[in-house]
Design a protein around this motif. Structure first.
Motif, PDB file in Angstrom:
ATOM      1  N   ARG A 351       0.890  -1.262   0.039  1.00  0.00           N
ATOM      2  CA  ARG A 351       0.122   0.054   0.118  1.00  0.00           C
ATOM      3  C   ARG A 351       0.784   1.357   0.012  1.00  0.00           C
ATOM      4  N   ARG A 352       1.937   1.250   0.688  1.00  0.00           N
ATOM      5  CA  ARG A 352       2.867   2.484   1.004  1.00  0.00           C
ATOM      6  C   ARG A 352       3.438   2.625  -0.707  1.00  0.00           C
ATOM      7  N   LYS A 353       3.943   1.794  -1.257  1.00  0.00           N
ATOM      8  CA  LYS A 353       4.232   1.791  -2.595  1.00  0.00           C
ATOM      9  C   LYS A 353       3.482   2.264  -3.593  1.00  0.00           C
ATOM     10  N   MET A 354       2.145   1.919  -3.392  1.00  0.00           N
ATOM     11  CA  MET A 354       1.212   2.211  -4.363  1.00  0.00           C
ATOM     12  C   MET A 354       0.896   3.710  -4.104  1.00  0.00           C
ATOM     13  N   GLU A 355       0.896   4.313  -2.775  1.00  0.00           N
ATOM     14  CA  GLU A 355       0.511   5.475  -2.550  1.00  0.00           C
ATOM     15  C   GLU A 355       1.622   6.508  -3.137  1.00  0.00           C
TER      16      GLU A 355
END
Length: 404
Positions: A351-355
């Motif tokens: 999720r962090r990388k997607m954000e």
């Protein structure tokens, strides 16, 4: 275990007081309760440290020993375990009878549950579960569920049996909080049943009862269904208000269910009994019939065909959680905690990388339409063509073990 609890609570200046709402009902079945053993005392410190009314349990690291070894996406199949009760319903010319058949299907799904009080795994974003049902007459049913949202948590699901002209679409949005010695889970969301042979009926909309786990800190742990739910069809005018009775509201009887059925403003019947035993319907003329007998017919559930884990994708439920499942079955709590943490940390990192990339997660099998999650498929009218389309939708590439 009580010693551990007394030590923990004494540090907080709190002395446990057992009230009626925290006691298991006198007629509780053995399979409905759990007793914490000496190896499970860690639940006390874990839950007490997180006791904040209104906290979402999806943010809580729930002790692994009270987890049921499967994902909520698979657990949903239990709620809809008897779709065969809907088979042939489109042949009933009486709209009241069709409505009763939908009620039968819905009420029959609650008797299946894990032994004791167990919580299924919280699905991670993008996780999915898929399976196939093979019925005795050669027809088939198909099921796909996907975690379409993480904040708030939403599980979308779709069941269809084109040959039997039955379809169920829905979503589950659980919200949980601690209540002293209990945990409540509000089951927001709905099931929408479609009798494909009766398109004029459109949809039968069904809400869910809430769940209560009593005795999580001391005494016996017991699972109860409570509060009210609604079954309705706006096209035919039928409406049922169903009450799932918890202890204290129905003279101490466990698993009781009661409800009234109306068409418009007219009462046409009532339901009574136990969802774990026998439920009856009595119409306005006083005639009774058994809706479902869990002791007699509860085992008549078509087995699920699920691809072996080595044929599943990495984010399919059983493969995704395989290490956690093995550890729980082996009662290795250290390994279970490690496995659960690994999946959750991987999810947070993804999720962090997607954000960081400014991306938004797009569900694979479902999309929002008119504020509802629906599958990304339009069924052909021909049952055989529809079955082939569903197979292609759920399994774009059929696994090697998929039997034709």
């Amino acid at each position: 275990m009580m010693g551990l609890f007394n030590q923990a609570t004494s540090k907080m200046g709190y002395k446990p007081r057992i009230v009626d709402e925290d006691r298991a009902p006198d007629d509780t079945e053995p399979d409905d309760t759990s007793i914490l053993d000496e190896n499970e005392g860690s639940i006390i410190a874990s839950l007490i440290s997180q006791l904040r009314v209104g906290m979402d349990l999806h943010k809580v690291t729930f002790p692994t020993f009270v987890l049921e070894p499967r994902s909520m996406l698979e657990r949903i199949t239990d709620f809809m375990s008897h779709p065969d009760l809907l088979f042939g319903a489109e042949n009933c010319d009486d709209p009241e009878e069709r409505f009763i058949r939908v009620l039968q299907y819905y009420l029959a799904g609650w008797h299946i549950k894990p032994k004791g009080v167990k919580k299924p795994y919280n699905p991670v974003l993008g996780e999915f579960f898929r399976c196939r049902y093979d019925y005795p007459d050669g027809s088939r049913g198909f099921y796909i569920a996907e975690q379409v949202s993480h904040h708030p948590p939403v599980s979308a699901f779709y069941y269809v049996s084109p040959q039997n002209k039955v379809c169920v679409i829905g979503e589950l949005r659980p919200k949980s909080k601690f209540l002293g010695n209990s945990v409540s889970t509000t089951m927001e969301g709905e099931n929408r049943v479609y009798l494909l042979g009766r398109p004029e009926d459109k949809e039968y909309v069904i809400s869910m009862p809430n769940m209560y786990a009593r005795g999580i800190l001391w005494g016996k742990m017991v699972l109860e269904l409570g509060d009210s739910c609604v079954v309705k069809n706006d096209q035919t005018g039928h409406y049922a208000d169903i009450q799932f009775k918890t202890k204290g509201y129905f003279s101490g009887t466990y698993n009781a269910v009661a409800g009234r059925i109306r068409r418009g403003a007219t009462d046409i019947g009532e339901i009574s009994g136990k969802w774990s035993a026998t439920m009856e319907y009595k119409n306005a003329k006083g005639e009774k019939r058994v809706l479902f007998d869990a002791q007699k017919d509860g085992q008549n559930v078509a087995p699920k065909w699920v691809a072996p884990e080595d044929e599943q994708e990495s984010n399919e439920s059983r493969r995704l959680w395989t290490r956690l499942t093995r550890a729980i079955v082996a009662k290795d709590m250290d390994a279970a905690t490690e496995a659960k943490t690994a999946v959750e940390e991987s999810q947070r990192e993804a999720r962090r990388k997607m954000e960081e990339r400014g991306e938004v997660h797009v569900p694979r099998f479902f999309h929002l339409k008119d504020a509802r999650w629906v599958p990304k498929i339009s069924l052909p009218s021909d049952p055989q063509e529809a079955m082939q389309a569903v197979e292609k939708f759920i399994w774009p590439t059929l696994p090697p073990s998929y039997a034709q």
